[in-house]
Write an enzyme that holds these catalytic residues in place. Structure first.
Site, PDB file in Angstrom:
ATOM      1  N   ASP A 128     -88.984  16.048  -7.910  1.00 14.86           N
ATOM      2  CA  ASP A 128     -90.587  16.208  -7.902  1.00 14.86           C
ATOM      3  C   ASP A 128     -90.421  17.777  -7.418  1.00 14.86           C
ATOM      4  O   ASP A 128     -90.127  18.053  -6.198  1.00 14.86           O
ATOM      5  CB  ASP A 128     -91.275  15.495  -6.900  1.00 14.86           C
ATOM      6  CG  ASP A 128     -92.662  15.784  -6.909  1.00 14.86           C
ATOM      7  OD1 ASP A 128     -93.081  16.495  -7.556  1.00 14.86           O
ATOM      8  OD2 ASP A 128     -93.273  15.274  -5.946  1.00 14.86           O
TER       9      ASP A 128
ATOM     10  N   GLU B  36     -92.649  20.258  -5.904  1.00 12.51           N
ATOM     11  CA  GLU B  36     -93.840  20.465  -4.916  1.00 12.51           C
ATOM     12  C   GLU B  36     -93.289  20.917  -3.707  1.00 12.51           C
ATOM     13  O   GLU B  36     -92.338  20.585  -3.095  1.00 12.51           O
ATOM     14  CB  GLU B  36     -94.788  19.117  -4.992  1.00 12.51           C
ATOM     15  CG  GLU B  36     -95.355  18.567  -6.367  1.00 12.51           C
ATOM     16  CD  GLU B  36     -96.205  17.672  -6.160  1.00 12.51           C
ATOM     17  OE1 GLU B  36     -97.554  17.890  -5.881  1.00 12.51           O
ATOM     18  OE2 GLU B  36     -95.635  16.272  -6.050  1.00 12.51           O
TER      19      GLU B  36
END
Length: 476
Positions: A316, A318
């Protein structure tokens, strides 16, 4: 995604490093995955051949099985041949020995006596076509194998007739198999075919992983969820050592330290345990590692998965504070190429485990690495909330069944309609993510439970059963 981070505690498993799987069986009626043939162009005009499984995978093949299993392989050529061609497939343990020696692994061979090669191991390509019928490899459980380990069927491929060359990569193949005989199967079937895989991406700072066991289907008692993503471990940078490392806050670490209590009961029901990896507000991230740094970090990720018996990772992009100038040694300018490289290196380091990508931001699509298309080293791609795009061009080589659409976010109440979920299933997109399940949250009765009831109805034509147990957070 929502994430509450705590940097007060630091857990670093580099000591492990310094000291040291769509995976259902394939059948011939499955549409064979597409392969980018431009990779096989030759300067002398020779026809090239290559071997893929039913999903177009050429790096590795993976099968979880119970009692019996099988997988089919296909010969393809870059042009139709003027005469029939054959490839001989044989069980060859030296293929595995060479792989272990090259990669520093210790995978064990699946017993040759329990493997059957269809057509005496011959793949036949008739004249005038460019793709052969499937040649099935079958295997059975002899009761001696551990369900906690992956075993390998090592194969060698040799051209025995035909005017073509077999690509070097296709002259050997490793099939990673896991014998789950005796462990329940949480795969839900619809009209005799595997149904949608539901990933529970659980924010574990407040929620207990055992809560995923409370939701089953009425018709068969199987868990609603096929996999739990622990959200989330982090990638961080240590300026003193110059290394990137895996960091777990106190909640993730407590769950891992007590895996027999919080995670093993899920695995005993057939649910996969996936560890999330995301940025943590420093210069490191999943999309800016140099090639060598990615290889080193992949080894540390493998050490984490080995130590806690995990089934894969969730990537991910982020919450990283990327550098765009004066870039620190060991890093590169952030982008899709380094993100793809990291996924590729992690898959190479542990081909028996799932690589799941959040198709968002930099990882919304990934290019090929070293000539290998991203759909071969990324097993599942799960889209952002409410998004329902086809990811064929974003992850070439990935089957539609492994593309996740209409993800839901339970914390903010961003759920999907039953009509959209049913459309997704009917169109062959058979992966789905639910983020932030927590039965102890105030919106459980009004938002979460009805949303899961719609999932059971749309995906499986079934009813959801909630057993009434709401597991609290019970660790310090």
């Amino acid at each position: 995604m929502k994430y509450f981070n705590d940097m007060n505690l630091k857990y670093w498993i580099a000591a492990f490093v310094l000291s040291g799987s769509l995976f259902a069986s394939c059948s011939d009626d499955i549409v064979v995955g597409k392969v980018d043939e431009s990779r096989y162009e030759t300067g002398d005009g020779s026809v090239m051949g290559y071997i893929s499984d039913s999903f177009g995978k050429r790096m590795f093949s993976n099968v979880d099985f119970r009692s019996t299993g099988d997988i089919s392989f296909y010969l393809r050529t870059t042009a139709k041949l003027g005469a029939a061609a054959t490839v001989a497939v044989s069980y060859d343990e030296t293929v595995l020995k060479d792989y272990n020696a090259e990669n520093g692994t210790a995978y064990e061979a699946f017993p040759q006596s329990e493997v059957t090669l269809e057509n005496d191991g011959t793949i036949n390509l008739p004249v005038g076509i460019a793709q052969s019928p499937g040649m099935k490899i079958s295997f059975v459980s002899d009761g001696s194998l551990s369900s906690d380990k992956d075993y390998v069927i090592p194969l060698r491929m040799k051209v025995t007739s035909g005017d073509f060359k077999l690509a070097e990569q296709d002259q050997t193949r490793l099939i990673f198999v896991k014998d789950l005989t005796g462990i329940p199967d949480c795969t839900k079937y619809v009209d005799g075919q595997p149904g949608v895989k539901v990933f529970s991406c659980m924010e574990v700072n407040d929620a207990n992983p055992l809560g995923n066991l409370s939701f089953t289907l009425k018709s068969n008692g199987k868990p609603l969820f096929d996999a739990l993503i622990l959200f989330s471990a982090n990638i961080n940078y240590d300026p003193e050592t110059g290394r990137v490392y895996v960091f777990n806050n106190e909640n993730v670490q407590a769950i891992l330290d007590h895996r027999d209590h919080y995670l093993k009961p899920l695995q005993d029901r057939g649910i996969k345990i996936i560890l999330g990896i995301m940025g943590n507000h420093d210069r490191s991230g999943v999309a800016n590692l140099s090639d060598e740094t990615a290889k080193d970090f992949a080894k540390e990720v493998k050490a984490m998965c080995d130590a806690y018996h995990l089934d894969g990772i969730f990537v991910d992009d982020e919450y990283s504070s990327y550098e765009y100038s004066n870039i620190t040694p060991g890093f590169v300018y952030p982008g899709k190429d380094p993100a793809a490289r990291l996924c590729y290196e992690v898959k190479k380091a542990q081909p028996d485990r799932w690589i799941v990508v959040y198709a968002y931001s930099t990882t919304s699509s990934l290019p090929s690495v070293d000539g290998v298309q991203s759909g071969e080293f990324v097993d599942y791609a799960l889209e952002d909330y409410g998004v329902a795009s086809d990811l064929t061009s974003s992850f070439p080589g990935m089957p539609k069944s492994n593309m996740g659409q209409y993800s839901q976010e339970f914390y903010q109440g961003r759920t999907a309609t039953e009509a959209n979920l049913r459309k997704m299933r009917d169109n062959g997109y058979l992966s789905h993510m639910i983020f932030s399940l927590d039965p102890n949250r105030a919106n459980f009765e009004s938002v979460q439970l009805p949303a899961m009831q719609r999932v059971a109805s749309a995906f499986y034509d079934d009813e959801l059963v909630f057993d009434g147990v709401k597991y609290p957070k019970d660790w310090n």
